[in-house]
Each structure stands twice: as structure tokens, then as C-alpha cells.
Design a protein around this motif. Sequence first.
Motif: not given
Length: 419
Positions: A276-277, A290-291, A307-318
Motif C-alpha cells: 500500500r505504501h 524484509m521489505a 517511515l509511514a509504512c512502519a508507523l502504520e504497521l505499529v498500529d496494525e500489528l498492535d
Amino acid sequence: MSAHSAAHHAASIAASSPGSARARAVGSELLRFAAVTVLAGNFVLGTYQRHPVHTALIGGYLAVTLLSLAVTIHKPYARWRQPLFALADAVAILLILYMHAAQGPLDHGHSLTPPGLVVIFVLLINAALTSDPKLVAWFSGVVFAGWVAIIAAAVALSGLGVFDALSDADVQRELGLALSFGVTALAVYVIVRENVERATEAEVARRRGSNLARFFSPVVVEQLADGDDVQLERRRIAVMFVDLRGFTTFAESATSEQLRHMLSEFRDIVSGVVVRHGGAVDKYLGDGVMAVFGHPRPREDDADRALACALELVDELDRWRKGEEAAGRPALKAGIGLHAGTAMAGVLEAGCHSEYTVLGDVVNVAQRLQAVSKTVGATLVVSQDLKSGAKAAGAAVDWLDARSVAIPGRTLPLDIAYV
């Protein structure tokens, strides 16, 4: 690839869809029933003299048609089926030609009837439906050679000399019909061969794409399919590692269904957010992913998107972890490491095996930062190099900074930020 091997390959392709292959095979048998109907109609209407061969031909070919249908239904992939019944078709055609020649001199009153020609060309089409160029060539060659031989025998019985026969209008007409069949059969052979080769090439391309998709990201597969150059080259990229914490301990007692569910859900979430990112999933590493951002197609905002991808993953995985816990299923936390730098990226040739890979210090650091995230009690750890390179993403995040952090396996320390 030869026409013969292509035909066998096409047959294996058809075998991958048993229902449709059987339906096509049974459908081709209708052409034999059409030929029997034409032969019976000729007999009833008295087109031929009531020759014993005609009666035997109708009964015998009807029996062959019924047998062929039964074999097709029960053994549609038997290799001997098509050649055997193609031989029966060729024999039937030669008997039709024999009946025509046996009536008398080669004159207009005893010329080959249109229904007889219909049977001949219908059975030629039936041979073409096998999608086997070798069988089409074999069938056509037997019929054409037999046709010419029957004409030659009839000419010999008429007492005409060679030159007289070639100048005779009736003989010319008969030879013209035989030649028309030969030319048509040649065209059918060429069409069948080209169709089989085209289908084989398409299947090889599909399988190649499927094999590439097992190892490469969709972006890389698309670039390879377009013929773009993905040779190993140096460029600036962003690399992200996402890993499930405590997975090894969990795997010791988890059931196979629990393992399958957790890894499947985890990979679906991570790959979905990465794509998506605009990133590419480079590798699935057991319980890790690994991305890469910036290869094979670099963009000016690679750092922002990573960075936007990583921040969204923090929320999605939580959110995923809490949902699994609420459902009474095992749930694990995740750690994310993100770094940007120069790396070698592209296809690495190694004998018979080619691998798309990303090499360099940036990869090692990103993986170590993922490990550091557990040490500092954070979900996401990024290098200051990447954070400063992102112009928009992360601006509203309450970062915790750490200076000169020792990175395992690396001599020089690194400035990091984490949440």
C-alpha cells in the motif's frame, strides 16, 4: 521446443483441468457421429451403388465411434486413444475413396460426391482438434498418399497411359480434389502447430511468473516481465525488518494450525501495508519479513513512504495482537527496524540459480535495529539517517532519541529514534 514436445506439453496443460479436457474430448466425438450420419444418409438416398463395402463401412465405423466415445469418457488421457482412432478415421476415408473408384471409370457420373467430401474434411477437423501437429501430419499423409494411390490404380485399370491420364479432365478433377485436401491439411497442420507453440509459450511464461512470485516481490516480477534491467547496482534504499517476538518459544508448543494461522495473518498484514505504501516485500524469513523501498524503481519520497509504512504497521500489528487475544488465540508482539543507506540491489547470477537480493551495511543495520527494539522496549526503531530523510512522515510522532547506540555486529555506533 519441437512441435511434438509442444503437443505433449499442451496435453499436460489440458490435463490440469480434467473436467474441461474431458468435455472437449467428448465434444470432438460428435464429429465422428456426424460422419456416420452422412454415410448412412448416402446409403439411404442411394448415392452409391449398394456396394457391400458401404454397408460394412457404416456398421464398422458406427461401432468404432461408439467405442471411441466410451474410451474418451473413461480414459480421456490415454496416449494410445487418439492415434488409434485417427487410424480408424483414415481407414474409413480410404474405404469411401475405394467405393467411389470401384463404381467404374473416373467420369463425372462416378465422381466423389459432396457428402463424401464432407466426411473427409470433417474427419480432418477432428484430427486437428487433438492439438497434436504430429498426429495431424500422420493422418493427413496416410489419407493423401492413399487417395493418390487409389486414383493411380483406377487409372491403371482404365487402360489409359500416363500422359493420356494427366490430360484427361476427369483424372485432373480427381487429382485436383486430392491436391485440395493436401493443401488444406498442410494449412491445418501449420495452424495447429502454431497454436500449440503459442499456448506452450504462454504457459511457460505463466509458470515463470509464478516461480518468480515465490521469490520476488510483485514489483520485481512486473519489472522482469517487462524486460527491464535489474542487474546488481549500487543505489540508496530504505530497508525494513519486521519480526515476531518470542516466536521460537511459541512454536515449541503450538499446534500446526496455530502456527499456520499466526504466520498467515502476520504476513498478510505486513505485505498489505508494505504494498500500500509502494514498497516491495523482498523476503519472508520464517517469522520475519524484509521489505525494501527504492528498488527496483526509486522515488524521491522513499524515506517518507518507508517511515509511514512502519508507523502504520505499529498500529496494525498492535490492533491484530489485541484482536487475537480477545478471540482467545495466542498473540505475539512485533519489533520493527528501519534504516536507509546505500546498498547493492538487483539480480545476482550464481550458476544455474539467479537470486534477487539486496546487499550492504544498510540491510545488516536494519536487521540489528529490529533486535534493538526489544532492548529499548519499543515497537519501532529507526536510524536518524532515515528519520531526517523523511520530510513529512513522522513529524507528529513523539520520538525518543538515543545517541551513539552500540549496534551488535557493527563497529561504529548509531543515532536512533524509537516509539
